[in-house]
Design an enzyme around this catalytic site. Structure first.
Site, short mmCIF file in Angstrom:
data_model
loop_
_atom_site.label_atom_id
_atom_site.label_comp_id
_atom_site.label_asym_id
_atom_site.label_seq_id
_atom_site.Cartn_x
_atom_site.Cartn_y
_atom_site.Cartn_z
N LYS A 1 29.32 -4.97 62.18
CA LYS A 1 29.70 -3.80 62.98
C LYS A 1 28.43 -3.24 63.61
CE LYS A 1 29.73 0.58 62.67
NZ LYS A 1 29.48 0.90 64.07
N GLU B 1 19.10 -0.39 53.71
CA GLU B 1 17.78 -0.23 54.35
C GLU B 1 17.81 1.05 55.16
OE1 GLU B 1 15.31 -2.16 53.73
OE2 GLU B 1 16.36 -3.76 52.70
N CYS C 1 12.21 2.22 62.08
CA CYS C 1 12.33 2.84 60.76
C CYS C 1 10.98 2.94 60.06
CB CYS C 1 13.31 2.05 59.89
SG CYS C 1 12.88 0.32 59.77
N GLU D 1 13.09 12.82 58.68
CA GLU D 1 12.75 11.82 59.69
C GLU D 1 13.10 12.36 61.09
OE1 GLU D 1 15.38 8.41 59.74
OE2 GLU D 1 13.67 7.07 59.93
P1 NAD Z 1 23.38 5.86 61.15
O1 NAD Z 1 23.34 5.88 59.68
O2 NAD Z 1 23.93 7.04 61.86
O3 NAD Z 1 24.23 4.61 61.69
C1 NAD Z 1 23.93 3.28 61.32
C2 NAD Z 1 25.20 2.45 61.44
O4 NAD Z 1 26.13 2.95 60.48
C3 NAD Z 1 25.88 2.55 62.80
O5 NAD Z 1 26.47 1.31 63.12
C4 NAD Z 1 26.97 3.59 62.55
O6 NAD Z 1 28.07 3.45 63.42
C5 NAD Z 1 27.34 3.27 61.12
N1 NAD Z 1 27.96 4.38 60.39
C6 NAD Z 1 27.78 5.71 60.55
N2 NAD Z 1 28.54 6.39 59.66
C7 NAD Z 1 29.22 5.48 58.93
C8 NAD Z 1 30.15 5.53 57.86
N3 NAD Z 1 30.56 6.71 57.36
N4 NAD Z 1 30.64 4.37 57.35
C9 NAD Z 1 30.23 3.18 57.85
N5 NAD Z 1 29.35 3.05 58.85
C10 NAD Z 1 28.84 4.19 59.38
O7 NAD Z 1 21.91 5.54 61.62
P2 NAD Z 1 21.37 5.44 63.12
O8 NAD Z 1 21.06 6.80 63.59
O9 NAD Z 1 22.27 4.60 63.93
O10 NAD Z 1 20.03 4.60 62.93
C11 NAD Z 1 18.82 5.19 62.74
C12 NAD Z 1 18.48 5.23 61.27
O11 NAD Z 1 18.39 3.90 60.77
C13 NAD Z 1 17.14 5.85 61.02
O12 NAD Z 1 17.24 6.67 59.89
C14 NAD Z 1 16.24 4.64 60.71
O13 NAD Z 1 15.12 4.94 59.92
C15 NAD Z 1 17.20 3.74 60.01
N6 NAD Z 1 16.76 2.35 60.05
C16 NAD Z 1 16.30 1.79 58.89
C17 NAD Z 1 15.82 0.48 58.91
C18 NAD Z 1 15.27 -0.17 57.66
O14 NAD Z 1 15.10 -1.37 57.66
N7 NAD Z 1 14.99 0.58 56.62
C19 NAD Z 1 15.82 -0.25 60.10
C20 NAD Z 1 16.32 0.35 61.25
C21 NAD Z 1 16.80 1.67 61.21
#
Ligand code: NAD
Length: 489
Positions: A153, A226, A260, A358
């Protein structure tokens, strides 16, 4: 070709209903049953071919990445390199890691036990928008190699590049149906996806990670989370400024601060604070920003106007509570709908949003420190533990400092790329930055269950016919001592 990110919708994505998601899993499951029976070598041949296709199509992938996310050309091209790097690593490593391993049984010579790795089944992958091609594809590659099906997804903002990547994998020979895509807002799609999956690989924010982990726990399936970071950089007093400056600028502003592992806090030695601060501020102030398909702009757009507002709110909050903007600090609607200037702050405290959570944008706070102990204490004063960076000419000293930082990744004389690109070593977060890791043997084995296949060649467990049980116990206890002495067990 459409312009680089304009804020306008690029395409209408069908939004998956719960029934669509269940069907996607059913199809992936059907394809997976056959795929798991392919010998590993045959499965790996698909990825060997996919590597070539992914590299040969890097520029088309980069175009899609730029159009959907607004990132600059350098980051888009570098992102396209991630899946091929993961493929290269596991092409070499998977045959060793996935091979059954014969181990001794409880009784030497007459018994044995073999560790066999079987695929979990169908893995659900939930990917963020910041590296949609890397997180959508690279995390799927080891899962598929291990014999699983995958349902991914992507974020609604960034589904095009992973869709293109999956088409390339299918062109390379991945059986149709094995790698499915479902689209939708997370809270709508997440529950059915997690309830249908045999394992969940999630990359995203810490807040969402908790929701995913809770549901996976209730279903008694494994998950890898992650999550976010508030990553520190400690600059030691023997740093070479010229070496440091470019690495630090990329570590803070790369992907417009939406990595990230990017750096949000820099600790500078008090004795060299003015010199290092001025050099960094000067570099940030002269960074070029823009939307273009060439390698000109050093900084691209943020992913959306909403995210731009969030970044701006962190800066406004910091200024309202007493922080100083040394350069930048403003959104730039004249450049595009989600551009924000490279921003350097001073005087940020933990009472400010930018000091404790963050920001995920092109914003960094500089802090002076008096002693290395103080720098380490400040670096560790966070709920996160994803990435850290230490700079210094004396490598031994820098490594000693690195060892004291609570973080899943620490880069010495680099900000983030060296750790992330080291595909042989697991990479994950500690504290609120995650559970589990990608890359390394762990990044492949997590997609498998272990089956312990034990063989007993002669019926020697228990008292022999006619043997007195006391005598049997005595014999067993003395053989335990003997086996320890002989290092058999
Ligand atoms: P997010 O948590 O809002 O969304 C990530 C994904 O999860 C998206 O596809 C979103 O649609 C989905 N999602 C959101 N709510 C959900 C739920 N209740 N159930 C299932 N899926 C759900 O994060 P974002 O804003 O899209 O991404 C940025 C974040 O990701 C930052 O915090 C960044 O640090 C982190 N990140 C971490 C890594 C790592 O390897 N540690 C890598 C990239 C990004």
């Amino acid at each position: 070709m459409t312009e680089v990110y304009t804020g306008e919708a690029l395409v209408e994505l069908p939004q998956s209903t719960p029934a669509d998601i269940e069907e996607a899993f059913a199809r992936a499951r059907e394809a997976q049953r056959l795929w798991a029976q392919w010998p590993l070598a045959r499965r790996l041949e698909v990825f060997d071919r996919a590597h070539t296709l992914l590299v040969d199509n890097a520029h088309t992938t980069a175009d899609l990445l730029q159009a959907e996310s607004g990132k600059n050309r350098r980051m888009a091209i570098e992102e396209t390199c991630d899946p091929p790097m993961v493929i290269s690593h596991y092409l070499k490593r998977a045959p060793k890691v996935l091979a059954p391993t014969k181990r001794g049984g409880p009784i030497p010579f007459v018994s044995s036990s073999t560790e066999v790795h079987v695929p979990k089944g169908v893995v659900g992958i939930i990917a963020p928008w910041n590296f949609p091609f890397a997180t959508g594809l690279s995390d799927a590659i080891p899962a598929l190699m291990a014999g699983n099906g995958v349902v991914v997804k992507p974020d609604n903002k960034t589904a095009l590049s992973p869709l293109f990547g999956i088409r390339l994998l299918e062109e390379a020979g991945l059986p149709e149906g094995l790698f499915q895509v479902v689209c939708g807002e997370g809270p709508d799609v997440g529950p059915t996806l997690i309830d249908s999956a045999d394992y969940v690989m999630f990359t995203g924010s810490t807040a969402t990670g908790r929701v995913i982990g809770e549901r996976a726990g209730r279903n008694l399936i494994g998950c890898c989370l992650e999550l976010g970071g508030k990553n520190p950089m400690i600059v030691l007093d023997d740093v070479d400024v010229d070496e440091w400056l470019e690495g630090a600028a990329f570590g803070v502003f790369g992907n417009t601060g939406q990595i990230c592992m990017h750096i949000e806090r820099i600790y500078l030695p008090e004795a060299r604070y003015d010199e290092l601060r001025d050099a960094f501020v000067q570099r940030a102030a002269t960074m070029t920003m823009g939307a273009a398909y060439d390698f000109g702009p050093e900084l691209g757009s943020l992913v959306s106007p909403d995210h731009c507002e969030r970044v701006a709110s962190h800066v406004e909050d910091a200024v309202a509570k007493g922080a100083t903007v040394l350069t930048g600090g403003r959104a730039r609607p004249d450049v595009g709908p989600a551009f924000f200037e490279p921003t350097v702050l001073e005087g940020v405290t933990k009472e400010m949003l930018a000091g404790c959570t963050e920001t995920f944008g092109p914003v960094v706070a500089l802090h002076p420190y008096r002693s290395v102990d103080e720098a380490v204490r400040l670096a560790n004063d966070t709920d996160y533990g994803l990435n850290a960076s230490v700079w210094g000419t004396d490598l031994e000293r820098a490594e000693t400092v690195a060892a004291r930082i609570e973080s899943g990744n620490v880069n010495i004389n680099d900000a983030l790329a060296t750790a992330y690109a080291s595909k042989g070593t697991p990479s994950g977060g500690v504290k609120n930055s995650g559970v589990g890791a990608r890359h390394g043997d762990q990044g492949l084995l997590k997609y498998t269950d272990v089956k312990n296949v034990a063989v007993l060649r002669k019926q020697v467990l228990g008292a022999r016919p006619g043997q007195d049980y006391d005598a049997y116990v005595k014999q067993m206890l003395s053989s335990l001592k003997l086996m320890k002495r002989l290092r058999v067990r």
